[in-house]
Scaffold this active site. Sequence first.
Site, mmCIF file in Angstrom:
data_model
loop_
_atom_site.group_PDB
_atom_site.id
_atom_site.type_symbol
_atom_site.label_atom_id
_atom_site.label_comp_id
_atom_site.label_asym_id
_atom_site.label_seq_id
_atom_site.Cartn_x
_atom_site.Cartn_y
_atom_site.Cartn_z
ATOM 1 N N GLY A 195 0.827 -1.201 0.000
ATOM 2 C CA GLY A 195 0.000 0.000 0.000
ATOM 3 C C GLY A 195 0.859 1.246 0.000
ATOM 4 O O GLY A 195 2.087 1.164 -0.054
ATOM 5 N N THR A 196 0.211 2.386 0.082
ATOM 6 C CA THR A 196 0.930 3.649 0.058
ATOM 7 C C THR A 196 1.768 3.831 1.318
ATOM 8 O O THR A 196 2.865 4.354 1.274
ATOM 9 C CB THR A 196 -0.092 4.806 -0.057
ATOM 10 O OG1 THR A 196 -1.059 4.429 -1.029
ATOM 11 C CG2 THR A 196 0.555 6.090 -0.471
ATOM 12 N N PHE A 197 1.233 3.431 2.461
ATOM 13 C CA PHE A 197 1.926 3.693 3.720
ATOM 14 C C PHE A 197 2.440 2.452 4.426
ATOM 15 O O PHE A 197 2.939 2.536 5.525
ATOM 16 C CB PHE A 197 1.023 4.487 4.661
ATOM 17 C CG PHE A 197 0.844 5.887 4.171
ATOM 18 C CD1 PHE A 197 1.870 6.796 4.298
ATOM 19 C CD2 PHE A 197 -0.302 6.264 3.524
ATOM 20 C CE1 PHE A 197 1.738 8.077 3.816
ATOM 21 C CE2 PHE A 197 -0.446 7.548 3.033
ATOM 22 C CZ PHE A 197 0.580 8.456 3.189
ATOM 23 N N ASP A 204 -12.126 5.528 -3.591
ATOM 24 C CA ASP A 204 -11.048 4.736 -4.194
ATOM 25 C C ASP A 204 -11.573 3.367 -4.614
ATOM 26 O O ASP A 204 -10.964 2.329 -4.325
ATOM 27 C CB ASP A 204 -9.878 4.595 -3.211
ATOM 28 C CG ASP A 204 -8.572 4.238 -3.927
ATOM 29 O OD1 ASP A 204 -8.549 4.294 -5.176
ATOM 30 O OD2 ASP A 204 -7.583 3.913 -3.256
HETATM 31 N N1 LIG Z 1 -8.149 -8.238 4.531
HETATM 32 C C1 LIG Z 1 -7.373 -8.572 3.533
HETATM 33 N N2 LIG Z 1 -7.198 -9.856 3.203
HETATM 34 C C2 LIG Z 1 -6.408 -10.207 2.175
HETATM 35 N N3 LIG Z 1 -5.732 -9.350 1.411
HETATM 36 C C3 LIG Z 1 -5.842 -8.046 1.688
HETATM 37 C C4 LIG Z 1 -6.662 -7.582 2.764
HETATM 38 N N4 LIG Z 1 -6.580 -6.234 2.795
HETATM 39 C C5 LIG Z 1 -5.757 -5.878 1.791
HETATM 40 N N5 LIG Z 1 -5.307 -6.950 1.123
HETATM 41 C C6 LIG Z 1 -4.398 -6.975 -0.040
HETATM 42 O O1 LIG Z 1 -3.491 -5.894 0.048
HETATM 43 C C7 LIG Z 1 -3.679 -5.001 -1.063
HETATM 44 C C8 LIG Z 1 -3.483 -3.575 -0.597
HETATM 45 O O2 LIG Z 1 -4.420 -3.305 0.444
HETATM 46 P P1 LIG Z 1 -5.046 -1.862 0.668
HETATM 47 O O3 LIG Z 1 -5.598 -1.373 -0.635
HETATM 48 O O4 LIG Z 1 -5.980 -1.912 1.821
HETATM 49 O O5 LIG Z 1 -3.712 -1.061 1.059
HETATM 50 P P2 LIG Z 1 -3.381 0.426 0.730
HETATM 51 O O6 LIG Z 1 -2.161 0.742 1.515
HETATM 52 O O7 LIG Z 1 -4.523 1.303 1.008
HETATM 53 O O8 LIG Z 1 -3.118 0.320 -0.819
HETATM 54 P P3 LIG Z 1 -3.235 1.454 -1.932
HETATM 55 O O9 LIG Z 1 -2.310 2.535 -1.517
HETATM 56 O O10 LIG Z 1 -2.809 0.740 -3.199
HETATM 57 O O11 LIG Z 1 -4.668 1.886 -1.993
HETATM 58 C C9 LIG Z 1 -5.081 -5.302 -1.586
HETATM 59 O O12 LIG Z 1 -5.204 -5.038 -2.957
HETATM 60 C C10 LIG Z 1 -5.204 -6.786 -1.311
HETATM 61 O O13 LIG Z 1 -4.611 -7.540 -2.337
#
Ligand SMILES: Nc1ncnc2c1ncn2[C@@H]1O[C@H](COP(=O)(O)OP(=O)(O)OP(=O)(O)O)[C@@H](O)[C@H]1O
Length: 649
Positions: free
Chosen positions: A66-68, A195
């Site tokens: 993810g981003t963070f 998003d």
């Molecule tokens: N509860 C979960 N169970 C399984 N995989 C998960 C779960 N939550 C997130 N993921 C995996 O991790 C990836 C990134 O999660 P998430 O989008 O919540 O993170 P983010 O930091 O907000 O990412 P982005 O910056 O890309 O939006 C998801 O696309 C998914 O593949």
Amino acid sequence: MSENGQTVKKSEFKYKIGKVKQTPPVLKDDKTGLEYIELKPRENEKVYGCTTFAGHYSEEKKLGQGTFGEVYRGVHLETQRQVAMKRIIVKAEKDLFPITAQREITILRKLSHKNVIKLIEMVYDYPPTQPNGSTSSVANPSKSFYMILPYMVADLSGILNNPRMNLEMPDIKNILLQILEGINYIHCQKYMHRDIKTANLLVDHKGVLKIADFGLARNYYGAPPNLKYPGGAGVDAKYTSVVVTRWYRAPELVLGDKHYTTAVDMWGVGCVFAEFFEKKPILQGKTDIDQGHVIFKLMGTPSEEAWPLAKYLPGAELTKTEYPGTLKERFGAYLNAEGLDLLSKLLSLDPYKRLTAMAAKEHPFFEQDPLPKLHLQLPCEESHEADIKRYRQEQSKSTGQQPPPPPPGHIIEKQPSSNLQLPGGPKALKKLPTGPRLDSSHSPKPAIHKLPASGPPAKRSTPVDYHPQPGISSRAPRNLSLPKVPRYSGSPPDQGHVSRYSGSQNNASTATPSNSGRTDSRYRGDIGQRSYGAPRYPAASDSQWHKYPRSRYNSAYGSSAHDQYSYKDPRAYGPDSRENNSIVRRMEFNAQNNSTSKLDQKQHSQERSYKESTRLPTAPSNAGARKNADSEYRKSAAENNSEDIANLY
Ligand SMILES: Nc1ncnc2c1ncn2[C@@H]1O[C@H](COP(=O)(O)OP(=O)(O)OP(=O)(O)O)[C@@H](O)[C@H]1O
């Protein structure tokens, strides 16, 4: 003996006298005059309200970037249940908790719906204490927080890119309905997700879809959507327009609209719907401006009649193009007339004409053959965004081609290599340059889901249940000696939920057409077959993981289907709900004014460069025209800003 001479049995007046439990003393704050109770931190707790990571959880495998921070699959040691752990790193030198994570936690704690991811708890991992008393040998140790979420076996981007998974129309309809249920709930709770994309739509091993990643979500002002007035809700305020991953960004955002509504999420749903057929994002703009061109090439440049307010937007220049639109040619092979109608209404350029989630659920497309699958069944294989690279490599190996680069805004991890030194060490991450150079000749050939003219859905040759198989169980093997953990009790997610609609358990395994009390053709199915999410309206809670108080949603609305959503009064949410949301707003405010987060900084700089590149017309004339045209709904920016500031105090 009583006054009237009757004997009264002694036992009737027996009172049990026991020890009165001591209540904590109520203290008074000198400054504010408010009363409070001092809570003592629990044992082994460094941050109040957070379990410590050590001894309670263990990390297994990285699922996504993810981003963070990263997302890991892990195990809760006491129950041996698999969980997902979203790691948030708080850099010691800054000691700032990322605003998007803060926002996500605040919002997730308030939401409770079958199709929305649940936050199980927050976990704190502090740097190990050294024998000399210092916290770590590292000069500036970073603290980590983990958001503990139910483990979801796949996300939609993983499923669509997995060459071993093929979704048929009944599956697509089922998934789409689940997305709409979740989005409708979020919008009725007065939040915009901002998003929506395939990577943020997760699917569990029972085939239940959950909307995740609320890092960009925020509450909106004004009335929630209802069936009477299409076009979404939240128009009363000004928000940042640089939200949503570019390829899923609605045209009003692309044109720089700040008074947007929940309709921005519905555009994302339209993009996801179409992505089922092409198996890749359908609108891949290389830059923010190119995104506008790509959108208009698909939907056609809007006439003034088609989108009257477009001319008042900062990026109105783009509407001077003359694209004819290619939606029918592009998706006519996959969708019949009703399907195309739904897609075109989800991808309506004018947000006020775009379907709301609650209206989209009622679209005749879902009543038509093939009917939505009652229970989503997919091959049991972990498919996450992180696996896409592997699928592409697999495919390119078989075809001898190079895989296309991933979409912008997605962060990929550079594989540490012996002869490649990345700045920042082997764990360094690289953000992709914006604008992928997707070569259609390199992309996998889309599988065509041609609809039969009529009749039942085509049968799978070998139906496979989306249930655990050896090695991919929802529980990890019991091979660890477990420490005793006093906290964290609770049943697994989605079990034991009692629906207030059917009076039965609200999960696919128990809800049947008969107990749902509906005769809706969409829920027709073989007797004994499982029903797709029988309750069609948001339930208060779908698991016992949490005991968060029921949201106002349930009390503010009546019981009939229409009353559930018909808007009553924005103040029905009450002043205290504004109070609740003030933290989110405060963060929003901080983000906009202090630019504390990296993401927001990036968004603001993108916004600036976009404005420059589109050569904005002078503000006063445009602002005036826009205000006149839309004065009924919109408040001036000054008003909103002052309201935001007022909310801080
Ligand atoms: N509860 C979960 N169970 C399984 N995989 C998960 C779960 N939550 C997130 N993921 C995996 O991790 C990836 C990134 O999660 P998430 O989008 O919540 O993170 P983010 O930091 O907000 O990412 P982005 O910056 O890309 O939006 C998801 O696309 C998914 O593949």
